[in-house]
Every structure is written in C-alpha cells, then in structure tokens.
Design a protein around this motif. Structure first.
Motif, PDB file in Angstrom:
ATOM      1  N   VAL A 177     -22.605  -0.805 -38.323  1.00 21.10           N
ATOM      2  CA  VAL A 177     -21.208  -0.439 -38.559  1.00 21.10           C
ATOM      3  C   VAL A 177     -20.843   0.709 -37.632  1.00 21.10           C
ATOM      4  O   VAL A 177     -21.603   1.666 -37.492  1.00 21.10           O
ATOM      5  CB  VAL A 177     -21.012  -0.001 -40.032  1.00 21.10           C
ATOM      6  CG1 VAL A 177     -19.603   0.487 -40.263  1.00 21.10           C
ATOM      7  CG2 VAL A 177     -21.355  -1.127 -40.968  1.00 21.10           C
ATOM      8  N   LEU A 178     -19.690   0.623 -36.989  1.00 21.40           N
ATOM      9  CA  LEU A 178     -19.209   1.693 -36.127  1.00 21.40           C
ATOM     10  C   LEU A 178     -18.526   2.741 -36.996  1.00 21.40           C
ATOM     11  O   LEU A 178     -17.612   2.428 -37.761  1.00 21.40           O
ATOM     12  CB  LEU A 178     -18.234   1.143 -35.086  1.00 21.40           C
ATOM     13  CG  LEU A 178     -17.747   2.105 -34.011  1.00 21.40           C
ATOM     14  CD1 LEU A 178     -18.914   2.736 -33.257  1.00 21.40           C
ATOM     15  CD2 LEU A 178     -16.830   1.380 -33.046  1.00 21.40           C
ATOM     16  N   LEU A 179     -18.984   3.994 -36.920  1.00 22.46           N
ATOM     17  CA  LEU A 179     -18.423   5.088 -37.707  1.00 22.46           C
ATOM     18  C   LEU A 179     -17.368   5.823 -36.899  1.00 22.46           C
ATOM     19  O   LEU A 179     -17.533   6.039 -35.699  1.00 22.46           O
ATOM     20  CB  LEU A 179     -19.528   6.062 -38.126  1.00 22.46           C
ATOM     21  CG  LEU A 179     -20.645   5.473 -38.971  1.00 22.46           C
ATOM     22  CD1 LEU A 179     -21.681   6.549 -39.283  1.00 22.46           C
ATOM     23  CD2 LEU A 179     -20.112   4.857 -40.246  1.00 22.46           C
ATOM     24  N   TYR A 180     -16.305   6.246 -37.568  1.00 24.37           N
ATOM     25  CA  TYR A 180     -15.195   6.949 -36.940  1.00 24.37           C
ATOM     26  C   TYR A 180     -15.074   8.357 -37.507  1.00 24.37           C
ATOM     27  O   TYR A 180     -15.397   8.596 -38.669  1.00 24.37           O
ATOM     28  CB  TYR A 180     -13.877   6.205 -37.207  1.00 24.37           C
ATOM     29  CG  TYR A 180     -13.751   4.915 -36.451  1.00 24.37           C
ATOM     30  CD1 TYR A 180     -12.994   4.852 -35.299  1.00 24.37           C
ATOM     31  CD2 TYR A 180     -14.385   3.759 -36.886  1.00 24.37           C
ATOM     32  CE1 TYR A 180     -12.865   3.668 -34.595  1.00 24.37           C
ATOM     33  CE2 TYR A 180     -14.257   2.569 -36.188  1.00 24.37           C
ATOM     34  CZ  TYR A 180     -13.496   2.537 -35.040  1.00 24.37           C
ATOM     35  OH  TYR A 180     -13.378   1.362 -34.343  1.00 24.37           O
ATOM     36  N   ALA A 181     -14.597   9.288 -36.681  1.00 28.19           N
ATOM     37  CA  ALA A 181     -14.336  10.660 -37.121  1.00 28.19           C
ATOM     38  C   ALA A 181     -12.992  11.115 -36.567  1.00 28.19           C
ATOM     39  O   ALA A 181     -12.644  10.817 -35.427  1.00 28.19           O
ATOM     40  CB  ALA A 181     -15.434  11.598 -36.651  1.00 28.19           C
TER      41      ALA A 181
END
Length: 63
Positions: A43-47
């Motif tokens: 899963v690509l995590l975003y901030a």
C-alpha cells in the motif's frame, strides 16, 4: 454553454487525499513510501505537508 463548463472545470480544487500519519484528510497529501501487507500488493502511504515537515519525510520520487 460548453465554454462555461470548461471554465468551471479549470477552477476545481485539488482532490482531497488521506494522510496516514495524522489519520485524516488533506489537500496537501503526497506519496511517501510503500507499506507491506500480509497478502496482496503493498500500500502506498501518503503524508500531508505539516506531517512531512514535522517528521522529516521525503516525498517519493523527490530524491
């Protein structure tokens, strides 16, 4: 009328995304890194911008 629709589309706000660090929505969220899962693809995590600055996170691809 086609001109009005085109002009309205140009002023849309950026899509709201999810910040995985403060666990909330954000318009400044950018991809940071992949997180593994037990099954399926990672899963690509975003901030968001404040979380990236506070935690010294690099945007994926800006290296």
């Amino acid at each position: 009328m086609a001109t009005e629709a085109g002009a309205a589309g140009a002023t849309l706000a950026p899509p709201i995304q999810w910040c995985h660090w403060h666990v909330g929505s954000s318009q400044t969220a950018r991809p940071i890194r992949f997180a593994g899962r037990r099954s399926g693809p990672p899963v690509l995590l975003y901030a968001c911008a404040p979380c990236r600055e506070q935690r010294h996170l690099d945007v994926r691809g800006d290296r």
